[in-house]
Write an enzyme that holds these catalytic residues in place. Structure first.
Site, short mmCIF file in Angstrom:
data_model
loop_
_atom_site.label_atom_id
_atom_site.label_comp_id
_atom_site.label_asym_id
_atom_site.label_seq_id
_atom_site.Cartn_x
_atom_site.Cartn_y
_atom_site.Cartn_z
N HIS A 129 -3.70 -4.77 0.23
CA HIS A 129 -3.04 -5.37 1.40
C HIS A 129 -3.11 -6.89 1.33
O HIS A 129 -4.06 -7.49 1.85
CB HIS A 129 -3.71 -4.90 2.69
CG HIS A 129 -3.49 -3.46 3.00
ND1 HIS A 129 -2.38 -3.02 3.69
CD2 HIS A 129 -4.21 -2.35 2.70
CE1 HIS A 129 -2.45 -1.70 3.83
NE2 HIS A 129 -3.55 -1.27 3.23
N CYS A 137 0.83 -1.20 0.00
CA CYS A 137 0.00 0.00 0.00
C CYS A 137 0.87 1.27 0.00
O CYS A 137 1.38 1.65 -1.04
CB CYS A 137 -0.99 -0.03 1.15
SG CYS A 137 -2.42 1.02 0.84
N GLU A 171 -1.62 -8.96 2.98
CA GLU A 171 -1.51 -9.57 4.32
C GLU A 171 -2.85 -9.93 4.94
O GLU A 171 -2.91 -10.74 5.85
CB GLU A 171 -0.73 -8.64 5.27
CG GLU A 171 -1.42 -7.35 5.67
CD GLU A 171 -1.11 -6.17 4.76
OE1 GLU A 171 -0.78 -6.40 3.58
OE2 GLU A 171 -1.21 -5.01 5.22
N1 GLN Z 1 -1.72 6.67 3.26
C1 GLN Z 1 -1.90 5.97 2.01
C2 GLN Z 1 -3.29 6.20 1.44
O1 GLN Z 1 -4.17 6.60 2.13
C3 GLN Z 1 -1.62 4.49 2.18
C4 GLN Z 1 -2.59 3.81 3.05
C5 GLN Z 1 -2.12 2.45 3.51
O2 GLN Z 1 -0.93 2.16 3.46
N2 GLN Z 1 -3.03 1.64 3.98
O3 GLN Z 1 -3.51 5.96 0.28
#
Ligand code: GLN
Length: 551
Positions: A525, A388, A527
Protein backbone atom coordinates in the site's frame (compact mmCIF):
# COMPACT_ATOMS: atom_id res chain seq x y z
CA UNK A 1 13.13 20.23 29.71
CA UNK A 2 10.49 17.99 31.26
CA UNK A 3 8.10 16.24 28.87
CA UNK A 4 5.09 18.39 28.03
CA UNK A 5 1.67 16.97 27.26
CA UNK A 6 -1.14 18.30 25.11
CA UNK A 7 -4.42 16.38 25.22
CA UNK A 8 -7.10 16.81 22.61
CA UNK A 9 -10.58 15.67 23.43
CA UNK A 10 -14.00 16.24 21.89
CA UNK A 11 -17.19 17.84 23.10
CA UNK A 12 -20.85 17.73 21.98
CA UNK A 13 -20.46 15.20 19.18
CA UNK A 14 -17.93 13.21 17.22
CA UNK A 15 -16.90 13.63 13.63
CA UNK A 16 -15.93 17.28 13.87
CA UNK A 17 -12.30 16.80 12.93
CA UNK A 18 -10.55 16.18 16.24
CA UNK A 19 -7.88 14.14 14.49
CA UNK A 20 -7.05 16.87 12.00
CA UNK A 21 -7.12 19.42 14.85
CA UNK A 22 -4.64 17.34 16.86
CA UNK A 23 -2.42 16.80 13.81
CA UNK A 24 -2.53 20.52 13.00
CA UNK A 25 -1.56 21.51 16.54
CA UNK A 26 1.26 18.97 16.37
CA UNK A 27 2.42 20.50 13.09
CA UNK A 28 2.42 24.03 14.50
CA UNK A 29 4.41 22.96 17.56
CA UNK A 30 6.86 20.94 15.45
CA UNK A 31 7.45 23.82 13.06
CA UNK A 32 8.12 26.07 16.06
CA UNK A 33 11.26 24.03 16.65
CA UNK A 34 10.29 21.24 19.06
CA UNK A 35 10.53 17.48 18.89
CA UNK A 36 6.93 16.36 18.78
CA UNK A 37 5.11 13.09 18.68
CA UNK A 38 1.41 12.29 18.46
CA UNK A 39 -0.62 9.52 20.05
CA UNK A 40 -4.10 8.33 19.19
CA UNK A 41 -6.33 6.65 21.72
CA UNK A 42 -9.37 4.68 20.58
CA UNK A 43 -11.67 3.89 23.48
CA UNK A 44 -12.73 0.49 22.12
CA UNK A 45 -12.21 -3.00 23.51
CA UNK A 46 -10.72 -4.01 20.14
CA UNK A 47 -6.99 -4.53 20.68
CA UNK A 48 -6.25 -2.79 17.39
CA UNK A 49 -8.21 -1.39 14.44
CA UNK A 50 -7.53 -4.41 12.22
CA UNK A 51 -10.77 -6.14 13.08
CA UNK A 52 -12.94 -3.05 12.59
CA UNK A 53 -14.84 -2.53 9.37
CA UNK A 54 -13.64 0.47 7.37
CA UNK A 55 -17.22 1.33 6.47
CA UNK A 56 -17.91 1.88 10.14
CA UNK A 57 -14.60 3.04 11.51
CA UNK A 58 -12.86 4.47 8.44
CA UNK A 59 -9.62 3.30 6.90
CA UNK A 60 -7.38 0.90 8.76
CA UNK A 61 -4.00 2.60 8.64
CA UNK A 62 -0.87 0.45 8.87
CA UNK A 63 2.47 1.41 10.45
CA UNK A 64 5.94 0.09 9.58
CA UNK A 65 5.89 -2.31 12.52
CA UNK A 66 2.61 -3.78 11.28
CA UNK A 67 0.30 -2.04 13.74
CA UNK A 68 -3.21 -1.74 12.30
CA UNK A 69 -4.57 1.50 13.63
CA UNK A 70 -6.94 4.39 13.26
CA UNK A 71 -6.83 6.63 10.20
CA UNK A 72 -5.84 9.58 12.38
CA UNK A 73 -2.41 7.98 12.71
CA UNK A 74 -2.12 8.56 8.97
CA UNK A 75 -2.83 12.23 9.49
CA UNK A 76 -0.14 12.40 12.16
CA UNK A 77 2.44 10.79 9.89
CA UNK A 78 1.47 13.03 7.00
CA UNK A 79 1.38 16.26 8.96
CA UNK A 80 4.56 15.56 10.94
CA UNK A 81 6.38 13.94 8.01
CA UNK A 82 7.47 11.09 10.23
CA UNK A 83 6.96 7.34 10.65
CA UNK A 84 5.37 6.31 13.92
CA UNK A 85 5.18 2.98 15.69
CA UNK A 86 2.68 0.95 17.67
CA UNK A 87 3.85 2.82 20.78
CA UNK A 88 1.80 5.75 19.46
CA UNK A 89 -1.53 3.96 19.32
CA UNK A 90 -3.64 2.48 22.08
CA UNK A 91 -7.14 1.21 22.64
CA UNK A 92 -9.03 0.28 25.77
CA UNK A 93 -8.41 -3.33 24.76
CA UNK A 94 -4.64 -2.92 24.40
CA UNK A 95 -4.34 -1.12 27.74
CA UNK A 96 -6.31 -3.80 29.57
CA UNK A 97 -4.30 -6.48 27.79
CA UNK A 98 -1.02 -4.97 29.10
CA UNK A 99 -2.38 -4.76 32.63
CA UNK A 100 -3.70 -8.32 32.52
CA UNK A 101 -0.38 -9.61 31.15
CA UNK A 102 1.47 -7.80 33.95
CA UNK A 103 -0.88 -9.29 36.50
CA UNK A 104 -0.23 -12.77 35.10
CA UNK A 105 3.51 -12.17 35.48
CA UNK A 106 3.03 -11.19 39.16
CA UNK A 107 4.23 -7.66 38.40
CA UNK A 108 1.79 -6.15 40.90
CA UNK A 109 3.47 -8.01 43.76
CA UNK A 110 0.44 -9.93 44.95
CA UNK A 111 -1.75 -6.82 45.26
CA UNK A 112 -5.35 -6.62 44.20
CA UNK A 113 -5.36 -4.92 40.76
CA UNK A 114 -7.99 -2.22 40.68
CA UNK A 115 -9.26 -0.49 37.55
CA UNK A 116 -8.44 2.85 39.17
CA UNK A 117 -5.59 3.66 39.44
CA UNK A 118 -4.06 0.77 37.45
CA UNK A 119 -5.64 1.50 34.08
CA UNK A 120 -5.00 5.29 34.11
CA UNK A 121 -1.43 4.69 35.33
CA UNK A 122 -0.87 2.19 32.51
CA UNK A 123 -2.17 4.82 30.07
CA UNK A 124 0.28 7.40 31.42
CA UNK A 125 3.11 4.88 31.22
CA UNK A 126 2.26 4.15 27.59
CA UNK A 127 2.22 7.87 26.77
CA UNK A 128 5.62 8.31 28.42
CA UNK A 129 7.01 5.28 26.59
CA UNK A 130 5.97 6.76 23.25
CA UNK A 131 7.56 10.10 24.18
CA UNK A 132 10.78 8.34 25.10
CA UNK A 133 10.83 6.17 22.00
CA UNK A 134 10.27 9.16 19.72
CA UNK A 135 12.57 11.40 21.79
CA UNK A 136 9.71 13.89 21.96
CA UNK A 137 9.72 17.03 24.06
CA UNK A 138 6.01 17.50 23.54
CA UNK A 139 3.43 14.71 23.17
CA UNK A 140 0.05 15.39 21.64
CA UNK A 141 -2.54 12.78 22.57
CA UNK A 142 -5.96 12.62 21.00
CA UNK A 143 -8.63 10.81 22.95
CA UNK A 144 -11.28 9.37 20.68
CA UNK A 145 -14.98 9.72 21.37
CA UNK A 146 -16.76 12.56 23.09
CA UNK A 147 -16.67 13.85 26.65
CA UNK A 148 -19.54 12.38 28.66
CA UNK A 149 -19.27 8.91 27.19
CA UNK A 150 -18.63 5.99 29.46
CA UNK A 151 -15.89 4.66 27.17
CA UNK A 152 -13.26 7.33 27.57
CA UNK A 153 -13.62 8.00 31.30
CA UNK A 154 -10.46 6.13 32.27
CA UNK A 155 -8.44 8.01 29.68
CA UNK A 156 -9.75 11.31 31.01
CA UNK A 157 -8.87 10.13 34.51
CA UNK A 158 -5.31 9.66 33.25
CA UNK A 159 -5.28 13.32 32.16
CA UNK A 160 -6.57 14.39 35.55
CA UNK A 161 -3.86 12.46 37.37
CA UNK A 162 -1.13 13.75 35.10
CA UNK A 163 -2.27 17.36 35.43
CA UNK A 164 -2.41 16.98 39.20
CA UNK A 165 1.16 15.74 39.23
CA UNK A 166 2.62 18.29 36.79
CA UNK A 167 0.23 21.23 36.38
CA UNK A 168 2.71 23.26 34.33
CA UNK A 169 3.27 20.53 31.79
CA UNK A 170 -0.26 19.66 30.70
CA UNK A 171 -2.61 21.48 28.36
CA UNK A 172 -6.12 20.20 27.66
CA UNK A 173 -7.75 21.22 24.39
CA UNK A 174 -11.46 20.64 23.91
CA UNK A 175 -12.67 20.50 20.32
CA UNK A 176 -16.31 21.40 20.58
CA UNK A 177 -19.07 21.70 18.04
CA UNK A 178 -20.82 25.06 17.89
CA UNK A 179 -24.06 24.60 15.94
CA UNK A 180 -25.60 27.35 13.86
CA UNK A 181 -29.32 28.05 13.92
CA UNK A 182 -31.64 30.56 12.30
CA UNK A 183 -32.22 31.47 8.69
CA UNK A 184 -28.97 30.97 6.80
CA UNK A 185 -27.46 29.22 9.82
CA UNK A 186 -25.85 32.34 11.18
CA UNK A 187 -26.81 32.16 14.83
CA UNK A 188 -24.05 30.25 16.61
CA UNK A 189 -25.14 28.49 19.79
CA UNK A 190 -22.64 28.06 22.60
CA UNK A 191 -24.81 26.15 25.07
CA UNK A 192 -23.82 22.61 23.95
CA UNK A 193 -20.18 23.60 24.48
CA UNK A 194 -20.98 24.90 27.94
CA UNK A 195 -22.55 21.54 28.77
CA UNK A 196 -19.53 19.67 27.45
CA UNK A 197 -17.28 21.73 29.71
CA UNK A 198 -19.54 21.10 32.73
CA UNK A 199 -19.17 17.43 31.92
CA UNK A 200 -15.40 17.68 31.86
CA UNK A 201 -15.46 19.73 35.08
CA UNK A 202 -17.51 17.06 36.82
CA UNK A 203 -14.66 14.58 36.33
CA UNK A 204 -12.10 17.04 37.60
CA UNK A 205 -10.76 18.52 34.38
CA UNK A 206 -10.81 22.15 33.29
CA UNK A 207 -10.02 22.64 29.61
CA UNK A 208 -7.31 25.20 28.87
CA UNK A 209 -8.25 25.87 25.27
CA UNK A 210 -11.51 25.41 23.38
CA UNK A 211 -11.57 25.00 19.62
CA UNK A 212 -14.98 26.10 18.41
CA UNK A 213 -15.82 23.93 15.39
CA UNK A 214 -18.48 25.62 13.31
CA UNK A 215 -19.37 26.17 9.68
CA UNK A 216 -18.21 29.76 10.02
CA UNK A 217 -15.62 31.54 12.18
CA UNK A 218 -16.75 32.36 15.72
CA UNK A 219 -17.44 36.05 16.18
CA UNK A 220 -15.90 37.95 19.09
CA UNK A 221 -19.13 37.90 21.08
CA UNK A 222 -19.41 34.10 20.90
CA UNK A 223 -15.78 33.71 21.84
CA UNK A 224 -16.28 35.93 24.88
CA UNK A 225 -19.38 34.03 25.88
CA UNK A 226 -17.64 30.64 25.77
CA UNK A 227 -14.62 32.09 27.54
CA UNK A 228 -16.74 33.58 30.34
CA UNK A 229 -19.17 30.69 30.80
CA UNK A 230 -16.47 28.02 30.66
CA UNK A 231 -13.91 29.74 32.87
CA UNK A 232 -11.18 30.30 30.29
CA UNK A 233 -8.54 33.01 30.02
CA UNK A 234 -8.80 35.66 27.37
CA UNK A 235 -7.71 34.40 23.97
CA UNK A 236 -8.24 30.75 24.78
CA UNK A 237 -11.22 30.24 22.50
CA UNK A 238 -9.97 29.46 19.03
CA UNK A 239 -12.06 29.59 15.91
CA UNK A 240 -12.15 26.41 13.85
CA UNK A 241 -14.39 27.04 10.83
CA UNK A 242 -14.81 24.71 7.84
CA UNK A 243 -12.00 24.91 5.32
CA UNK A 244 -11.43 23.71 1.77
CA UNK A 245 -8.35 21.67 2.57
CA UNK A 246 -7.35 20.03 5.85
CA UNK A 247 -3.89 21.49 5.37
CA UNK A 248 -5.31 24.99 5.96
CA UNK A 249 -6.44 24.15 9.48
CA UNK A 250 -3.09 24.82 11.12
CA UNK A 251 -2.87 28.22 9.45
CA UNK A 252 -6.35 29.08 10.65
CA UNK A 253 -5.54 28.13 14.23
CA UNK A 254 -2.54 30.39 14.12
CA UNK A 255 -4.72 33.32 13.07
CA UNK A 256 -6.09 33.04 16.61
CA UNK A 257 -2.59 32.53 18.05
CA UNK A 258 -3.12 29.02 19.31
CA UNK A 259 0.60 28.28 19.68
CA UNK A 260 1.20 31.44 21.68
CA UNK A 261 -1.51 30.37 24.11
CA UNK A 262 -0.21 26.79 24.35
CA UNK A 263 3.43 27.84 24.81
CA UNK A 264 2.44 30.29 27.54
CA UNK A 265 0.63 27.56 29.46
CA UNK A 266 3.51 25.13 29.05
CA UNK A 267 6.08 27.80 30.00
CA UNK A 268 7.91 27.45 26.71
CA UNK A 269 9.16 29.84 24.06
CA UNK A 270 8.97 28.97 20.34
CA UNK A 271 12.38 28.49 18.75
CA UNK A 272 11.47 29.26 15.14
CA UNK A 273 8.88 31.05 13.05
CA UNK A 274 6.28 28.43 12.46
CA UNK A 275 4.63 26.98 9.35
CA UNK A 276 6.91 28.63 6.79
CA UNK A 277 6.98 25.67 4.37
CA UNK A 278 3.40 24.76 5.23
CA UNK A 279 2.07 28.18 4.22
CA UNK A 280 3.87 27.94 0.88
CA UNK A 281 2.35 24.48 0.38
CA UNK A 282 -1.17 25.70 1.15
CA UNK A 283 -0.66 28.63 -1.19
CA UNK A 284 0.21 26.13 -3.93
CA UNK A 285 -3.00 24.18 -3.18
CA UNK A 286 -5.04 27.36 -3.46
CA UNK A 287 -3.56 28.41 -6.82
CA UNK A 288 -3.59 25.40 -9.17
CA UNK A 289 -2.52 25.78 -12.80
CA UNK A 290 -4.68 22.96 -14.13
CA UNK A 291 -6.51 19.89 -13.02
CA UNK A 292 -6.22 16.10 -13.16
CA UNK A 293 -9.30 13.94 -13.17
CA UNK A 294 -8.95 10.57 -11.53
CA UNK A 295 -11.58 7.88 -11.00
CA UNK A 296 -11.44 5.41 -8.14
CA UNK A 297 -13.21 2.15 -8.84
CA UNK A 298 -14.54 0.57 -5.69
CA UNK A 299 -17.51 -1.33 -4.44
CA UNK A 300 -20.17 1.10 -3.51
CA UNK A 301 -21.35 0.82 0.07
CA UNK A 302 -24.62 2.52 -0.60
CA UNK A 303 -24.15 5.08 2.16
CA UNK A 304 -22.70 7.92 0.19
CA UNK A 305 -19.35 9.42 -0.63
CA UNK A 306 -18.58 10.19 2.98
CA UNK A 307 -18.04 6.52 3.82
CA UNK A 308 -15.83 5.98 0.81
CA UNK A 309 -13.83 9.11 1.57
CA UNK A 310 -13.17 7.84 5.07
CA UNK A 311 -12.41 4.30 3.96
CA UNK A 312 -9.83 5.36 1.41
CA UNK A 313 -8.50 8.50 3.05
CA UNK A 314 -4.81 7.68 2.47
CA UNK A 315 -5.40 6.93 -1.22
CA UNK A 316 -7.19 10.26 -1.59
CA UNK A 317 -4.49 12.17 0.23
CA UNK A 318 -1.78 10.49 -1.86
CA UNK A 319 -3.50 11.56 -5.09
CA UNK A 320 -3.80 15.08 -3.72
CA UNK A 321 -0.12 15.27 -2.71
CA UNK A 322 0.94 14.17 -6.19
CA UNK A 323 -1.45 16.59 -7.89
CA UNK A 324 -0.28 19.50 -5.74
CA UNK A 325 3.31 18.62 -6.58
CA UNK A 326 2.49 19.33 -10.23
CA UNK A 327 0.39 22.42 -9.36
CA UNK A 328 -2.78 20.61 -10.32
CA UNK A 329 -6.16 20.56 -8.73
CA UNK A 330 -7.11 16.96 -8.02
CA UNK A 331 -10.61 16.06 -9.20
CA UNK A 332 -11.43 12.66 -7.76
CA UNK A 333 -14.60 10.71 -8.44
CA UNK A 334 -15.96 7.41 -7.13
CA UNK A 335 -16.93 4.78 -9.66
CA UNK A 336 -19.08 1.86 -8.67
CA UNK A 337 -17.66 -1.43 -9.91
CA UNK A 338 -21.02 -3.23 -9.58
CA UNK A 339 -22.30 -1.14 -12.47
CA UNK A 340 -19.60 -2.46 -14.82
CA UNK A 341 -20.41 -6.00 -13.82
CA UNK A 342 -24.08 -5.60 -14.65
CA UNK A 343 -23.70 -3.38 -17.69
CA UNK A 344 -20.30 -3.53 -19.43
CA UNK A 345 -21.45 -0.81 -21.85
CA UNK A 346 -20.99 1.61 -18.96
CA UNK A 347 -17.23 0.97 -19.04
CA UNK A 348 -17.04 3.67 -21.69
CA UNK A 349 -17.35 6.29 -18.97
CA UNK A 350 -13.82 5.40 -17.88
CA UNK A 351 -12.65 7.40 -20.90
CA UNK A 352 -13.82 10.53 -19.07
CA UNK A 353 -11.00 10.05 -16.61
CA UNK A 354 -7.33 10.75 -17.11
CA UNK A 355 -6.32 8.07 -14.65
CA UNK A 356 -7.95 5.17 -12.82
CA UNK A 357 -7.14 3.65 -9.46
CA UNK A 358 -8.37 0.32 -8.12
CA UNK A 359 -7.67 0.42 -4.39
CA UNK A 360 -7.43 -2.34 -1.79
CA UNK A 361 -10.38 -4.37 -0.62
CA UNK A 362 -11.62 -7.63 0.79
CA UNK A 363 -14.18 -10.21 -0.29
CA UNK A 364 -15.60 -10.92 -3.70
CA UNK A 365 -18.32 -8.31 -4.04
CA UNK A 366 -17.77 -6.01 -7.00
CA UNK A 367 -14.65 -7.87 -8.04
CA UNK A 368 -15.76 -8.86 -11.56
CA UNK A 369 -16.64 -5.23 -12.33
CA UNK A 370 -13.22 -4.12 -11.20
CA UNK A 371 -11.58 -6.72 -13.42
CA UNK A 372 -13.58 -5.38 -16.36
CA UNK A 373 -12.48 -1.84 -15.54
CA UNK A 374 -8.85 -2.96 -15.41
CA UNK A 375 -9.18 -4.68 -18.78
CA UNK A 376 -10.62 -1.47 -20.19
CA UNK A 377 -7.72 0.61 -18.83
CA UNK A 378 -5.17 -1.85 -20.19
CA UNK A 379 -6.66 -1.94 -23.66
CA UNK A 380 -7.47 1.75 -23.89
CA UNK A 381 -4.17 2.86 -22.43
CA UNK A 382 -5.68 4.81 -19.57
CA UNK A 383 -3.05 5.42 -16.85
CA UNK A 384 -3.77 2.90 -14.12
CA UNK A 385 -2.64 2.21 -10.59
CA UNK A 386 -3.77 -0.91 -8.72
CA UNK A 387 -3.26 -1.12 -4.99
CA UNK A 388 -3.06 -4.49 -3.23
CA UNK A 389 -6.38 -6.04 -4.32
CA UNK A 390 -5.86 -3.80 -7.38
CA UNK A 391 -2.66 -5.70 -8.20
CA UNK A 392 -4.28 -9.06 -7.57
CA UNK A 393 -7.16 -8.25 -9.93
CA UNK A 394 -4.74 -6.94 -12.56
CA UNK A 395 -2.92 -10.26 -12.46
CA UNK A 396 -6.22 -12.15 -12.77
CA UNK A 397 -7.25 -9.95 -15.69
CA UNK A 398 -3.93 -10.52 -17.42
CA UNK A 399 -4.06 -14.26 -16.82
CA UNK A 400 -7.59 -14.50 -18.23
CA UNK A 401 -7.40 -12.17 -21.18
CA UNK A 402 -3.75 -12.21 -22.23
CA UNK A 403 -2.40 -15.55 -21.04
CA UNK A 404 -5.62 -17.37 -21.91
CA UNK A 405 -6.22 -18.91 -18.47
CA UNK A 406 -9.94 -18.28 -18.74
CA UNK A 407 -10.91 -19.37 -15.21
CA UNK A 408 -8.04 -17.63 -13.43
CA UNK A 409 -9.09 -16.22 -10.05
CA UNK A 410 -8.08 -15.87 -6.40
CA UNK A 411 -8.80 -18.40 -3.66
CA UNK A 412 -10.25 -15.45 -1.77
CA UNK A 413 -13.17 -15.52 -4.21
CA UNK A 414 -13.31 -19.23 -4.93
CA UNK A 415 -11.86 -21.63 -2.37
CA UNK A 416 -11.83 -24.47 -4.91
CA UNK A 417 -10.38 -22.45 -7.78
CA UNK A 418 -8.82 -24.59 -10.50
CA UNK A 419 -6.46 -21.81 -11.53
CA UNK A 420 -5.67 -19.75 -8.43
CA UNK A 421 -3.23 -17.22 -9.87
CA UNK A 422 -3.69 -15.43 -6.56
CA UNK A 423 -3.50 -17.74 -3.56
CA UNK A 424 -3.28 -17.62 0.19
CA UNK A 425 0.19 -18.32 1.64
CA UNK A 426 0.67 -21.62 3.53
CA UNK A 427 1.17 -19.93 6.92
CA UNK A 428 -1.96 -17.85 6.32
CA UNK A 429 -3.94 -21.01 5.58
CA UNK A 430 -3.25 -22.29 9.09
CA UNK A 431 -4.27 -18.99 10.69
CA UNK A 432 -7.49 -18.82 8.70
CA UNK A 433 -8.38 -22.43 9.55
CA UNK A 434 -7.96 -21.60 13.23
CA UNK A 435 -9.90 -18.35 12.82
CA UNK A 436 -7.03 -16.18 14.02
CA UNK A 437 -8.09 -13.02 12.22
CA UNK A 438 -6.71 -10.19 14.39
CA UNK A 439 -3.22 -8.98 13.48
CA UNK A 440 -2.35 -12.02 11.38
CA UNK A 441 -2.16 -10.77 7.79
CA UNK A 442 1.15 -9.94 6.08
CA UNK A 443 1.44 -6.62 7.87
CA UNK A 444 3.78 -3.67 7.89
CA UNK A 445 7.11 -2.97 6.21
CA UNK A 446 8.71 -5.45 3.83
CA UNK A 447 11.55 -4.87 1.41
CA UNK A 448 11.02 -4.86 -2.30
CA UNK A 449 13.74 -5.07 -4.94
CA UNK A 450 12.78 -2.80 -7.82
CA UNK A 451 13.96 -4.00 -11.21
CA UNK A 452 15.88 -1.82 -13.62
CA UNK A 453 14.18 -0.69 -16.81
CA UNK A 454 10.69 -0.50 -15.30
CA UNK A 455 8.30 2.41 -14.76
CA UNK A 456 8.60 1.87 -11.02
CA UNK A 457 12.39 1.95 -11.13
CA UNK A 458 12.25 5.37 -12.74
CA UNK A 459 9.60 6.54 -10.29
CA UNK A 460 11.44 5.52 -7.14
CA UNK A 461 14.73 6.96 -8.38
CA UNK A 462 14.04 10.32 -6.74
CA UNK A 463 13.14 8.63 -3.51
CA UNK A 464 16.17 6.38 -3.25
CA UNK A 465 18.69 8.51 -5.12
CA UNK A 466 19.79 5.43 -7.05
CA UNK A 467 19.49 5.28 -10.78
CA UNK A 468 21.33 2.11 -11.76
CA UNK A 469 20.75 -1.55 -10.99
CA UNK A 470 17.94 -3.03 -8.94
CA UNK A 471 17.50 -1.27 -5.61
CA UNK A 472 15.60 -1.91 -2.43
CA UNK A 473 12.64 0.06 -1.16
CA UNK A 474 10.46 -0.61 1.87
CA UNK A 475 6.68 -0.50 1.72
CA UNK A 476 3.78 -1.36 3.98
CA UNK A 477 1.50 -4.34 3.60
CA UNK A 478 -1.89 -5.59 4.72
CA UNK A 479 -3.14 -8.69 2.94
CA UNK A 480 -3.39 -12.47 3.10
CA UNK A 481 -3.21 -13.39 -0.56
CA UNK A 482 -0.24 -13.27 -2.96
CA UNK A 483 0.61 -13.84 -6.60
CA UNK A 484 0.89 -17.61 -6.94
CA UNK A 485 4.47 -18.41 -7.99
CA UNK A 486 3.29 -21.53 -9.84
CA UNK A 487 1.92 -19.23 -12.55
CA UNK A 488 4.63 -16.60 -12.55
CA UNK A 489 6.80 -17.95 -15.34
CA UNK A 490 3.85 -18.44 -17.63
CA UNK A 491 2.53 -14.91 -17.03
CA UNK A 492 5.95 -13.33 -17.48
CA UNK A 493 6.38 -15.26 -20.72
CA UNK A 494 3.15 -13.69 -21.92
CA UNK A 495 4.48 -10.21 -21.14
CA UNK A 496 3.61 -9.43 -17.53
CA UNK A 497 6.45 -7.42 -15.99
CA UNK A 498 7.45 -8.26 -12.44
CA UNK A 499 8.90 -4.86 -11.57
CA UNK A 500 9.30 -5.46 -7.85
CA UNK A 501 10.09 -8.57 -5.87
CA UNK A 502 10.60 -9.46 -2.25
CA UNK A 503 13.62 -11.64 -2.87
CA UNK A 504 13.77 -13.06 0.64
CA UNK A 505 10.28 -14.53 0.48
CA UNK A 506 10.24 -14.72 -3.31
CA UNK A 507 7.00 -12.76 -3.55
CA UNK A 508 5.78 -10.50 -6.33
CA UNK A 509 5.48 -6.92 -5.07
CA UNK A 510 4.98 -4.82 -8.22
CA UNK A 511 3.64 -5.71 -11.65
CA UNK A 512 3.55 -3.64 -14.81
CA UNK A 513 2.37 -3.93 -18.39
CA UNK A 514 4.54 -2.99 -21.34
CA UNK A 515 3.62 -0.48 -24.07
CA UNK A 516 1.25 1.44 -21.87
CA UNK A 517 1.58 5.04 -20.65
CA UNK A 518 1.30 3.87 -17.04
CA UNK A 519 0.05 0.55 -15.75
CA UNK A 520 1.37 -0.38 -12.31
CA UNK A 521 0.01 -2.67 -9.61
CA UNK A 522 1.48 -3.00 -6.13
CA UNK A 523 0.94 -5.77 -3.59
CA UNK A 524 1.80 -3.22 -0.89
CA UNK A 525 0.00 0.00 0.00
CA UNK A 526 2.08 2.96 -1.22
CA UNK A 527 -0.65 5.30 0.05
CA UNK A 528 0.53 4.76 3.62
CA UNK A 529 3.82 6.49 2.93
CA UNK A 530 2.86 9.56 0.94
CA UNK A 531 3.45 12.91 2.61
CA UNK A 532 2.12 16.34 1.64
CA UNK A 533 5.55 17.78 0.91
CA UNK A 534 6.95 14.44 -0.23
CA UNK A 535 4.39 12.70 -2.42
CA UNK A 536 4.82 8.99 -2.93
CA UNK A 537 6.86 8.23 -6.09
CA UNK A 538 4.22 5.97 -7.66
CA UNK A 539 1.36 8.44 -7.17
CA UNK A 540 3.64 11.17 -8.44
CA UNK A 541 4.53 9.07 -11.46
CA UNK A 542 0.84 8.38 -12.12
CA UNK A 543 0.01 12.08 -12.16
CA UNK A 544 3.19 12.76 -14.15
CA UNK A 545 2.08 10.20 -16.74
CA UNK A 546 -1.39 11.75 -16.89
CA UNK A 547 0.06 15.17 -17.59
CA UNK A 548 2.37 13.74 -20.26
CA UNK A 549 -0.54 11.81 -21.77
CA UNK A 550 -2.60 15.00 -22.04
CA UNK A 551 0.09 16.69 -24.08
N1 GLN B 1 -8.17 -9.13 0.01
C1 GLN B 1 -6.81 -9.15 -0.47
C2 GLN B 1 -5.90 -9.94 0.46
O1 GLN B 1 -6.23 -10.18 1.57
C3 GLN B 1 -6.29 -7.74 -0.65
C4 GLN B 1 -6.16 -6.99 0.61
C5 GLN B 1 -6.00 -5.51 0.41
O2 GLN B 1 -6.32 -4.99 -0.65
N2 GLN B 1 -5.53 -4.81 1.42
O3 GLN B 1 -4.83 -10.32 0.07
Amino acid sequence: MSTKYIFVTGGVMSGVGKGVAAASIAKIIQSSGFEVTAIKIDPYVNVDAGTMSPTEHGEVFVLDDGMECDQDMGNYERFLNTSLSSANYMTTGSVYLSVINKERRMEYGGKQVEVVPRIPLEIIEKINNAAKKEKAQIVITEIGGTVGEYENLLFLEAIRLLKLKCPNDVVVVLVSFVPALGAGGTELKTKPTQHAVRNLNSIGIQPDIILGRADVPLDQKRKEKIQFMCGLEEGDVISAPNVESIYEVAINFEKDNISKRIFKKLHLKPKKRDLVEWRAFVNKIQHPKGEVKIGIVGKYFGSGDFILTDSYISVLESVKHAAYFYNQKPVIEWLDSDVYEKDPAKLKELKNYEGIIVPGGFGNRGVEGKIKAIEYCRKNKIPFLGLCLGLQLSVIEFARNVAGIKDATSTEFDKNAKNPVIDVMPEQKVLLAEQHYGGTMRLGAYDCQVQEGTISHKAYKDWTGESKGPYTISERHRHRYEVNNDYREELVKKGLVVAGLNEKKDLVEIIEIKDHPFFVGTQFHPEFKSRPLKPHPLFRALVGAIIKNKK
